[in-house]
Design an enzyme around this catalytic site. Sequence first.
Site, PDB file in Angstrom:
ATOM      1  N   GLU A  89       0.771  -1.282  -0.078  1.00  0.00           N
ATOM      2  CA  GLU A  89      -0.034  -0.107  -0.024  1.00  0.00           C
ATOM      3  C   GLU A  89       0.784   1.258   0.084  1.00  0.00           C
ATOM      4  O   GLU A  89       0.248   2.392  -0.106  1.00  0.00           O
ATOM      5  CB  GLU A  89      -0.709   0.007   1.266  1.00  0.00           C
ATOM      6  CG  GLU A  89      -1.972  -1.191   1.134  1.00  0.00           C
ATOM      7  CD  GLU A  89      -3.061  -0.754   0.192  1.00  0.00           C
ATOM      8  OE1 GLU A  89      -3.256   0.506  -0.270  1.00  0.00           O
ATOM      9  OE2 GLU A  89      -4.023  -1.685   0.254  1.00  0.00           O
ATOM     10  N   GLU A 126       7.185 -21.226   9.054  1.00  0.00           N
ATOM     11  CA  GLU A 126       7.336 -20.531  10.143  1.00  0.00           C
ATOM     12  C   GLU A 126       8.574 -21.053  10.963  1.00  0.00           C
ATOM     13  O   GLU A 126       8.939 -20.412  11.938  1.00  0.00           O
ATOM     14  CB  GLU A 126       6.131 -20.097  10.743  1.00  0.00           C
ATOM     15  CG  GLU A 126       5.786 -21.183  11.681  1.00  0.00           C
ATOM     16  CD  GLU A 126       4.600 -20.772  12.608  1.00  0.00           C
ATOM     17  OE1 GLU A 126       4.462 -20.666  13.722  1.00  0.00           O
ATOM     18  OE2 GLU A 126       3.410 -20.210  11.988  1.00  0.00           O
TER      19      GLU A 126
END
Length: 297
Positions: free
Chosen positions: A83, A114
């Site tokens: 963004e 992870e």
Amino acid sequence: MDLSTLGTETRNEKTTDLDRMSPTELLLAMNDEDHSVAQAVRRAVPDIAAAVDVVVASLRQGGRLIYLGAGTSGRIGMLDAVEIPPTFGTPPGRVVGLLAGGAGAFGVAVEGAEDDPAGAVADLDAIGLTARDTVVGLAASGRTPYVVGGLAHARVLGAATVSVACNSDAVISRYADVAVEVPTGPEVLTGSTRLKAGTAEKLVCNMLSTATMARLGKVYGNLMVDMNATNEKLVDRARRIVAEAADTDLDTATRALAAAHGHAKTAIVLLLANCTAEEAAARLRDADDDVRAAVAA
């Protein structure tokens, strides 16, 4: 480490009958819990401000802001990163989001990724991490191996490091120059850190990137003067931004934007300093892209 001791993993005593609640009761319970998130973030503001200083220093010397995380945490970092260019007119590579398991894990979970600290090292090396960069490690639990590995590697290379965790005394805090801890407590749905913890991480990323860009002159007042007007809605927004900033009408703003090749910041300086688009652009270059300084000059 015993994960059951983490606040984000413990059972919320207020929602033990979640499966028996009516939709309205369940939603009100969630909303009640969400009220606590903003206050938890507020208590961390001094540390977030310190992190902003670190990121600003990196970007001013040509470095990058690099978000690093797994699962929901990594997706939130990626969301903020993508963004930034349209909002603040920065090159896409200035703010980067790295997600355990690769970009494809944004849409399809790669849960095992992870647990691999070496994966973060490889991901950071792939984008050419340097000492000028700042790596922000996001982990709701505060102990995700992928994030630990990435922060540790960043420190070895001399990059600045920031950690964001939703538990106190987080493991990742030990690998950060600035540690941001936002203890959000037990989730409505036990262990589902996409809820309160995810909201807290999104708030922290919002604050970190927006405050950084404001410090770098990417805003004028509270206006997005460096936004990229790439569609009809954004072209209209650019016209209104220029009109607001220069206290003029939309027709005048439209003409100024045309002269400035659609760049709102240049159009604003053109109007406020009563100069040509070329002179406005030169003023901005000399003023390190800051509208107020360019007008004052």
